[in-house]
Scaffold this active site. Structure first.
Site, PDB file in Angstrom:
ATOM      1  N   VAL A 100       0.848  -0.837  -0.225  1.00  0.00           N
ATOM      2  CA  VAL A 100       0.245  -0.178  -0.074  1.00  0.00           C
ATOM      3  C   VAL A 100       0.787   1.181  -0.190  1.00  0.00           C
ATOM      4  O   VAL A 100       1.896   1.326   0.965  1.00  0.00           O
ATOM      5  CB  VAL A 100      -0.847   0.325   1.498  1.00  0.00           C
ATOM      6  CG1 VAL A 100      -2.039  -0.711   1.441  1.00  0.00           C
ATOM      7  CG2 VAL A 100      -0.326  -0.207   2.775  1.00  0.00           C
ATOM      8  N   ASN A 140       1.210  -6.447   7.718  1.00  0.00           N
ATOM      9  CA  ASN A 140       1.443  -6.539   7.738  1.00  0.00           C
ATOM     10  C   ASN A 140       1.397  -4.778   7.382  1.00  0.00           C
ATOM     11  O   ASN A 140       0.814  -4.673   6.505  1.00  0.00           O
ATOM     12  CB  ASN A 140       2.275  -6.762   6.561  1.00  0.00           C
ATOM     13  CG  ASN A 140       4.131  -6.693   6.263  1.00  0.00           C
ATOM     14  OD1 ASN A 140       4.367  -5.125   6.785  1.00  0.00           O
ATOM     15  ND2 ASN A 140       4.774  -7.433   6.111  1.00  0.00           N
ATOM     16  N   ILE A 142       3.575  -2.761   5.668  1.00  0.00           N
ATOM     17  CA  ILE A 142       3.832  -2.574   4.119  1.00  0.00           C
ATOM     18  C   ILE A 142       3.648  -3.059   3.080  1.00  0.00           C
ATOM     19  O   ILE A 142       3.335  -2.963   1.642  1.00  0.00           O
ATOM     20  CB  ILE A 142       5.453  -1.975   4.157  1.00  0.00           C
ATOM     21  CG1 ILE A 142       6.022  -3.210   4.024  1.00  0.00           C
ATOM     22  CG2 ILE A 142       5.938  -1.327   4.513  1.00  0.00           C
ATOM     23  CD1 ILE A 142       7.017  -3.515   3.924  1.00  0.00           C
ATOM     24  N   GLU A 143       2.682  -4.040   3.028  1.00  0.00           N
ATOM     25  CA  GLU A 143       2.003  -4.528   2.418  1.00  0.00           C
ATOM     26  C   GLU A 143       0.228  -4.311   2.446  1.00  0.00           C
ATOM     27  O   GLU A 143       0.106  -3.677   1.295  1.00  0.00           O
ATOM     28  CB  GLU A 143       1.950  -6.040   2.713  1.00  0.00           C
ATOM     29  CG  GLU A 143       3.868  -6.807   2.427  1.00  0.00           C
ATOM     30  CD  GLU A 143       3.410  -8.067   2.338  1.00  0.00           C
ATOM     31  OE1 GLU A 143       2.444  -9.349   2.750  1.00  0.00           O
ATOM     32  OE2 GLU A 143       4.764  -8.587   1.696  1.00  0.00           O
ATOM     33  N   MET A 144      -0.629  -4.772   3.048  1.00  0.00           N
ATOM     34  CA  MET A 144      -1.857  -4.238   3.199  1.00  0.00           C
ATOM     35  C   MET A 144      -2.762  -3.960   4.825  1.00  0.00           C
ATOM     36  O   MET A 144      -3.941  -3.132   4.115  1.00  0.00           O
ATOM     37  CB  MET A 144      -3.149  -6.116   3.250  1.00  0.00           C
ATOM     38  CG  MET A 144      -2.577  -6.519   1.747  1.00  0.00           C
ATOM     39  SD  MET A 144      -3.726  -7.962   1.354  1.00  0.00           S
ATOM     40  CE  MET A 144      -4.334  -7.897   0.224  1.00  0.00           C
TER      41      MET A 144
END
Ligand code: HEC
Ligand code: HEC
Length: 337
Positions: A100, A140, A142-144
């Site tokens: 994201v 996470n 820095i992921e979702m």
């Protein structure tokens, strides 16, 4: 008395031999063994991917929609498929994952294809099942960058979802059920019918002479000591740099993620130890290695020979190994997003 002991020994050997024969693994795994994906030591070192696994079709269908649903991320911009594009053999073609707000991770997105066959998930094996794994990216940052409460709040506004969850589970849309559906969908993403699997099943013409030479090298050099089982990987951990210092030669500062399994166990001997990745469809999932630092398949084969086996490959041997790697492309699942 030595003689009677010898007879006893002979008798026992015979007995064990018989037991071994009775318990021997079939030549090919059937398609009817959904619960035991790893190859026990008694099987062939590499077995073909089964045509299908016994799955719950309703969960697969629900999981397919969840896998492609951007509402699983905080700002509705990223789905599982953003980093595991099924049209790109389950990876994203990037060096490291982008989540994201275009935040960069530190590791390469591994393929989700055939992940059902891995004995654990992630490069460092920190999740033991696909269900447990699905928890990771959602949370996470820095992921979702989301969480289950937030996801369920958004998905509950979708009447179709609510109905479909209810039809499968009496307790409806729960985190555990979302994870279960996604995992079941992932188990449908297997790739049988590669040229190499056809060869293993007895079609001696399925491999070109060059790929066959590569298969011989793969065994004789010792690649098969680590890349083995139905997934040609995914059933053991190994040090990256058995015979040389990969990280010193890489020329990039060490990241926490380079410590591999050490981050999970805290044991010195697990420094730079990773789950041996699958080689299935490997020609389609560049770039390579946990850090995405290796761009081409040729280079990854060279690096493996050098750092894992202490061998410098000749040009023809490298080409043969690459031809063998190319024979591992299976039939990709056709999934409508
Ligand atoms: C921002 C990109 C990104 C998103 C979004 C994402 N993943 Fe991943 N996925 C990764 C990366 C990077 C790894 C490896 C992380 C690690 O090992 O530390 C990974 C690992 C995995 C693995 C383990 C594969 C293996 O061989 O170990 C599976 C399975 C997986 N993801 C499924 C999912 C699912 C399901 C979702 C959605 C809920 C998802 N991913 C969302 C990037 C992403
Ligand atoms: C001692 C165990 C071991 C041996 C032997 C070994 N490998 Fe590997 N292989 C690994 C590990 C561990 C990785 C993951 C490295 C990383 O994550 O950075 C890997 C990664 C790879 C990759 C990249 C996979 C990906 O998805 O990025 C390829 C290709 C590969 N190996 C091929 C080979 C070949 C060909 C040989 C023989 C010349 C070989 N390996 C020998 C353990 C081994």
């Amino acid at each position: 008395m030595p003689r009677s002991r010898a007879i006893l020994l002979l008798f026992l050997t015979g007995l064990f031999g018989l037991a071994g024969w009775l318990l021997r693994a079939p030549e090919e795994p059937g398609t009817d063994q959904p619960d035991s994906y790893a190859s026990p030591a008694t099987e062939q070192p590499i077995t073909p991917i089964p045509d299908s696994l016994a799955l719950d079709a309703r969960k697969v269908e629900l999981g397919r929609r969840l896998f492609h649903d951007k509402r699983l991320s905080r700002d509705d911009t990223v789905s599982c498929a953003s980093c595991h594009d099924l049209k790109m053999a389950g990876g994203d073609g990037q060096t490291v994952a982008v989540g994201v707000q275009r935040q960069m991770g530190t590791v390469n997105s591994p393929t989700v294809l055939n992940s059902a066959f891995n004995f654990s998930q992630f490069w460092d094996g920190r999740a033991s099942t696909l269900e447990e794994q699905a928890q990771g990216p959602v949370h996470n940052p820095i992921e979702m960058a989301s969480n289950w409460a937030e996801v369920i709040k958004k998905l509950s506004l979708d009447a179709q979802y609510v109905r479909d969850f209810q039809a499968i589970w009496p307790d409806g849309m729960k985190a555990a059920n979302i994870q279960s559906a996604i995992a079941e969908f992932e188990r449908s993403l297997i790739t049988p019918h590669s040229a190499f699997d056809r060869y293993l099943k007895g079609d001696s013409q399925a491999l070109s002479p060059e790929a066959r030479k590569g298969w011989d090298l793969f065994r004789n050099l010792g690649c098969i000591a680590c890349h083995q089982g139905v997934n040609m990987g995914g059933n053991m951990y190994a040090n990256l740099g058995v015979m040389g210092d990969f990280f010193a030669d890489r020329g990039k500062p060490l990241e926490k993620s380079d410590l591999g399994r050490y981050n999970v166990t805290g044991r010195e001997e697990d420094r730079h130890v990773f789950k041996v990745p699958t080689l299935r469809n490997i020609a389609l999932t560049a770039p390579y290695f946990h850090d995405g630092s290796i761009e081409k398949l040729e280079q990854s084969v060279d690096a493996m020979a050098r750092y894992q086996l202490g061998v410098e490959l000749s040009e023809p041997d490298r080409a043969a190994l690459v031809a063998f790697m190319q024979s591992l492309n299976g039939r990709l699942p056709v999934v409508v997003p």
